[in-house]
Structures are given as structure tokens and as C-alpha cells.
Scaffold this motif. Structure first.
Motif, PDB file in Angstrom:
ATOM      1  N   GLN A 118      12.258 -32.844  25.704  1.00 32.21           N
ATOM      2  CA  GLN A 118      11.413 -31.684  25.968  1.00 32.21           C
ATOM      3  C   GLN A 118      10.194 -31.691  25.043  1.00 32.21           C
ATOM      4  O   GLN A 118       9.062 -31.437  25.482  1.00 32.21           O
ATOM      5  CB  GLN A 118      12.214 -30.399  25.768  1.00 32.21           C
ATOM      6  CG  GLN A 118      11.461 -29.127  26.141  1.00 32.21           C
ATOM      7  CD  GLN A 118      11.264 -28.981  27.638  1.00 32.21           C
ATOM      8  OE1 GLN A 118      12.211 -28.990  28.410  1.00 32.21           O
ATOM      9  NE2 GLN A 118      10.015 -28.866  28.047  1.00 32.21           N
ATOM     10  N   LEU A 152      16.630 -27.316  29.082  1.00 31.63           N
ATOM     11  CA  LEU A 152      15.463 -28.055  29.574  1.00 31.63           C
ATOM     12  C   LEU A 152      14.615 -27.165  30.473  1.00 31.63           C
ATOM     13  O   LEU A 152      15.122 -26.291  31.164  1.00 31.63           O
ATOM     14  CB  LEU A 152      15.904 -29.290  30.355  1.00 31.63           C
ATOM     15  CG  LEU A 152      16.462 -30.469  29.563  1.00 31.63           C
ATOM     16  CD1 LEU A 152      17.004 -31.520  30.521  1.00 31.63           C
ATOM     17  CD2 LEU A 152      15.409 -31.069  28.641  1.00 31.63           C
ATOM     18  N   SER A 153      13.322 -27.430  30.509  1.00 33.53           N
ATOM     19  CA  SER A 153      12.462 -26.749  31.476  1.00 33.53           C
ATOM     20  C   SER A 153      12.708 -27.345  32.854  1.00 33.53           C
ATOM     21  O   SER A 153      13.251 -28.458  32.984  1.00 33.53           O
ATOM     22  CB  SER A 153      10.994 -26.916  31.092  1.00 33.53           C
ATOM     23  OG  SER A 153      10.586 -28.257  31.293  1.00 33.53           O
TER      24      SER A 153
END
Length: 271
Positions: A118, A152-153
Motif C-alpha cells: 500500500q 488494503l485500498s
């Protein structure tokens, strides 16, 4: 010393020398040389006296930055490396950034790899991105169970799911994405289908057997994670005995995909 910083929630005092900080770092040069706010004489060359309050930085992280500015080297550990990387980007210290990236690559672990990925995406560290992705591909089953994976995005998760080399079965990936989506939904206070829209496009549903698709539909009625049309396309692939109307990448088994009888129809050229 002739300058003092008050760092972090602990309000730890850190003393330094203006000349060293200013000559080594443009960001500090601007901070230490600016005219005090509210000064009546805007042309005054008198630098602000401080102390300078840096409440959002951990003292240990700031001390690592100061160490680098004085010695051109840095003492890192796994607890602060990513935050020192963040500071190196914020202060424009490219050499410190390189040292952080090397340390992170050398000490990468299952628990930290998603956070490192990330950060690599956020700060445009292409080499670190590739290293993290290769690490994830090597131990995917363990990585998808970590807290870092759930944080996580959506953009970074989708990037991971595009890989053909993930060492995990698709059914486990679907479950991991479902858990990720529920965490993201709670954090962002947005519906599950909305937060998961991007990663769900990368799930390879045609790889699942009919009995698995039935179970998937049952779970899907509760949270609507997967659009109905995606599930319908997977059923159509079974009915037509080929991946008709489905992007070819979604019919391609990953490295960790468990073989299923119908895969030979999806991959006619597979040996």
C-alpha cells in the motif's frame, strides 16, 4: 543546539542545529527560515525561534530522520520503517527513501507485506511494488488472512487480484474479498457492493464448480457483494462449456487454483 522540536503525542523534545538541517534538507530550510506568523515586518530575516511542534510524527521516526541528516545513514526496525519512508517522501529525502525501501525489501514478512505494498503504491515506489507483489504471490494463502490484507485500498486489492500467480484457490479468494469488503464497508460507512465494486471485477467466478456457485449465490443474497450479472456470466460459461462473453483473464486458472473438471473447456489450449 539552536533549535528544538516537540514531537508526537509524547511531546518529546528533540534538539538539533539549524545549519545542519537547513543544508541537508530543503523542507527544513523552509521551515527554519520562514518569517514568524503575524510578524509586523514581513521583510524581516529573523528566523522563527520555535519550538516547532510536530504532533503527527512518532519521536522514534523523527529521530531516525534526524540521524540520517547528521550521518547519512539510518537505524531502522520493522516497526518504524514504513513511517520513516513516509517522512522521507514528505521531506524530499531521496537517499533516505532508498535506504528505507532496501530495508523493507530485506525484512518483508507475511504480516507486513500488504502495508508495504500500500505504501509503495501511495508513494510511487515501483520497485517495491513489484517486490511486494512477488512476495504475495509466493504465500498468498497466508497473506489473505492478515489484518494488512483487510486494510488494503480497493485499487491496490484489485491490482493484487489481477495476478495469475497467486498461490491460492479462487474460492478462498472470494471469501477473503468478502471479509475485506465487510471491514471496508464498516470503516468507510458505505454499502458492501459499493466499496467492493473494483476488486470484485477481478474475481474469476467461471473457475468455480456449479456446486460452489450455488453456495456463492446463497451468501451473495445476504450482502450483494457480487453483481448478479457476474454470477450469471459464470453460469453461462458452464452452460456453453466455454468462457463465452467473459473476459479471457477471468477464465484463466491462477497458480494456486485447484483443478476442476470443467476447466478443460475454459482453457482449450491448456496441456
Amino acid at each position: 543546539s539552536d533549535v528544538m522540536f516537540v514531537v508526537g503525542r509524547e511531546q518529546q523534545k528533540v534538539f538539533a542545529h539549524r545549519c545542519v538541517l537547513a543544508c541537508r534538507c530543503q523542507a527544513f530550510r523552509g521551515m527554519l527560515g520562514q518569517v514568524p506568523a503575524g510578524s509586523q515586518d514581513s521583510s524581516s530575516s529573523v528566523p522563527p525561534q520555535g519550538p516547532f511542534v510536530l504532533g503527527n510524527v512518532q519521536p522514534e521516526v523523527f529521530l531516525a530522520v534526524i540521524e540520517f541528516l547528521y550521518t547519512n545513514s539510518v537505524t531502522l526496525n520493522s516497526h518504524i520503517a514504513l513511517e520513516v519512508l513516509t517522512s522521507s517522501v514528505e521531506y524530499g529525502l531521496q537517499d533516505l527513501c532508498k535506504l528505507c525501501v532496501k530495508f523493507i525489501k530485506d525484512t518483508l514478512s507475511v504480516e507486513q507485506v500488504c502495508e508495504a505494498l500500500q505504501a509503495a503504491v501511495t508513494y510511487g515506489q515501483a520497485d517495491l511494488q513489484q517486490h511486494c507483489l512477488a512476495f504475495i504471490e509466493g504465500c498468498t494463502a497466508a497473506v489473505v488472512r492478515t489484518q494488512g490484507f483487510r486494510e488494503l485500498s480497493d485499487v491496490v486489492l484489485a491490482r493484487v487480484l489481477r495476478s495469475d500467480r497467486l498461490a491460492v484457490d479462487e474460492l478462498e479468494l472470494v471469501q477473503a474479498v468478502r471479509e475485506w469488503a465487510h471491514v471496508s464497508s464498516a470503516v468507510l460507512e458505505r454499502p458492501v457492493p459499493e466499496v467492493a465494486a473494483l476488486p470484485v471485477r477481478e474475481l474469476r467466478l467461471p473457475l468455480l464448480a456449479p456446486s460452489e456457485l450455488v453456495t456463492l449465490e446463497s451468501y451473495n443474497q445476504q450482502d450483494l457483494l457480487i453483481p448478479v450479472e457476474n454470477i450469471a456470466a459464470a453460469w453461462r460459461a458452464h452452460a456453453l462449456r466455454k468462457g463465452s462473453g467473459v473476459p479471457s483473464r477471468l477464465c484463466r486458472p491462477r497458480r494456486g487454483t485447484r483443478p476442476r473438471d470443467h476447466h478443460r473447456h475454459l482453457e482449450p489450449h491448456a496441456k
